[in-house]
Design a protein around this motif. Sequence first.
Motif, PDB file in Angstrom:
ATOM      1  N   ALA A   1      36.073  46.862  26.247  1.00  0.00           N
ATOM      2  CA  ALA A   1      35.099  46.448  27.261  1.00  0.00           C
ATOM      3  C   ALA A   1      35.167  47.363  28.473  1.00  0.00           C
ATOM      4  O   ALA A   1      34.170  47.603  29.138  1.00  0.00           O
ATOM      5  N   ALA A   2      36.354  47.913  28.737  1.00  0.00           N
ATOM      6  CA  ALA A   2      36.515  48.752  29.916  1.00  0.00           C
ATOM      7  C   ALA A   2      36.085  50.184  29.699  1.00  0.00           C
ATOM      8  O   ALA A   2      35.487  50.794  30.563  1.00  0.00           O
ATOM      9  N   ALA A   3      36.384  50.747  28.550  1.00  0.00           N
ATOM     10  CA  ALA A   3      36.218  52.185  28.385  1.00  0.00           C
ATOM     11  C   ALA A   3      35.039  52.590  27.520  1.00  0.00           C
ATOM     12  O   ALA A   3      34.318  53.508  27.858  1.00  0.00           O
TER      13      ALA A   3
ATOM     14  N   GLY B   1      37.491  45.548  38.246  1.00  0.00           N
ATOM     15  CA  GLY B   1      36.938  44.776  39.365  1.00  0.00           C
ATOM     16  C   GLY B   1      36.020  43.656  38.903  1.00  0.00           C
ATOM     17  O   GLY B   1      35.982  42.583  39.504  1.00  0.00           O
ATOM     18  N   MET B   2      35.282  43.913  37.832  1.00  0.00           N
ATOM     19  CA  MET B   2      34.396  42.860  37.305  1.00  0.00           C
ATOM     20  C   MET B   2      35.209  41.740  36.656  1.00  0.00           C
ATOM     21  O   MET B   2      34.831  40.571  36.737  1.00  0.00           O
TER      22      MET B   2
ATOM     23  N   LEU C   1      44.849  40.779  37.074  1.00  0.00           N
ATOM     24  CA  LEU C   1      44.114  40.043  36.051  1.00  0.00           C
ATOM     25  C   LEU C   1      44.979  38.892  35.565  1.00  0.00           C
ATOM     26  O   LEU C   1      46.055  39.109  35.011  1.00  0.00           O
ATOM     27  N   SER C   2      44.514  37.686  35.794  1.00  0.00           N
ATOM     28  CA  SER C   2      45.248  36.506  35.351  1.00  0.00           C
ATOM     29  C   SER C   2      44.852  36.162  33.920  1.00  0.00           C
ATOM     30  O   SER C   2      43.855  36.663  33.384  1.00  0.00           O
ATOM     31  N   LYS C   3      45.631  35.277  33.305  1.00  0.00           N
ATOM     32  CA  LYS C   3      45.316  34.815  31.957  1.00  0.00           C
ATOM     33  C   LYS C   3      43.929  34.172  31.938  1.00  0.00           C
ATOM     34  O   LYS C   3      43.184  34.334  30.976  1.00  0.00           O
ATOM     35  N   GLU C   4      43.607  33.465  32.976  1.00  0.00           N
ATOM     36  CA  GLU C   4      42.306  32.785  33.044  1.00  0.00           C
ATOM     37  C   GLU C   4      41.159  33.792  33.095  1.00  0.00           C
ATOM     38  O   GLU C   4      40.139  33.630  32.424  1.00  0.00           O
TER      39      GLU C   4
END
Length: 162
Positions: free
Chosen positions: A14-16, A46-47, A56-59
């Motif tokens: 999703a990031a790259a 950031g998104m 980045l949390s587990k949630e």
Amino acid sequence: MLTRNLSLIALLAAAAVPAVAQAPAGEAPKSMTKAQMTASIDGRFGMIDTNKDGFLSKEEIGAVQQKVLQQASTARSAQIEAEFKKLDGDSNGSVTLAEFKNAVGQVKASETPDQVVAAIDTNKDGKIAAAEYRTGPLAQFDKLDVNKDGTLTQQEAAAGER
């Protein structure tokens, strides 16, 4: 461990991937500098970091996973429906054996005998000798036999498949 790796892969994808692969259909992907890639990854981070705490949390990760899975599920459902419509020749909402057979078609060879002979017949006499037949497979064996001991181990074969 596998689930963790899949989650990581989903986040990295999703990031790259969208940043690199955003080329119009039929065109090669555009090149990207490391700085551009870093900026793209940071933008995706950031998104995902919805509470903007820099972590980045587990949630947050779970929310992104759910979104990616939902998008994939929706796309897959649309693809399945489109394929079904292709099979359902009379558009009655069911696929008969005849419609299925028609859509699948007949089994065909991927190459004609002439193409096979042309590819393997190195002396171009119109036929394949045992030595010509052996050349390709033995070259592959030699390539996979990394330690050149004349024995292809399962490890060497598996490494060659990667």
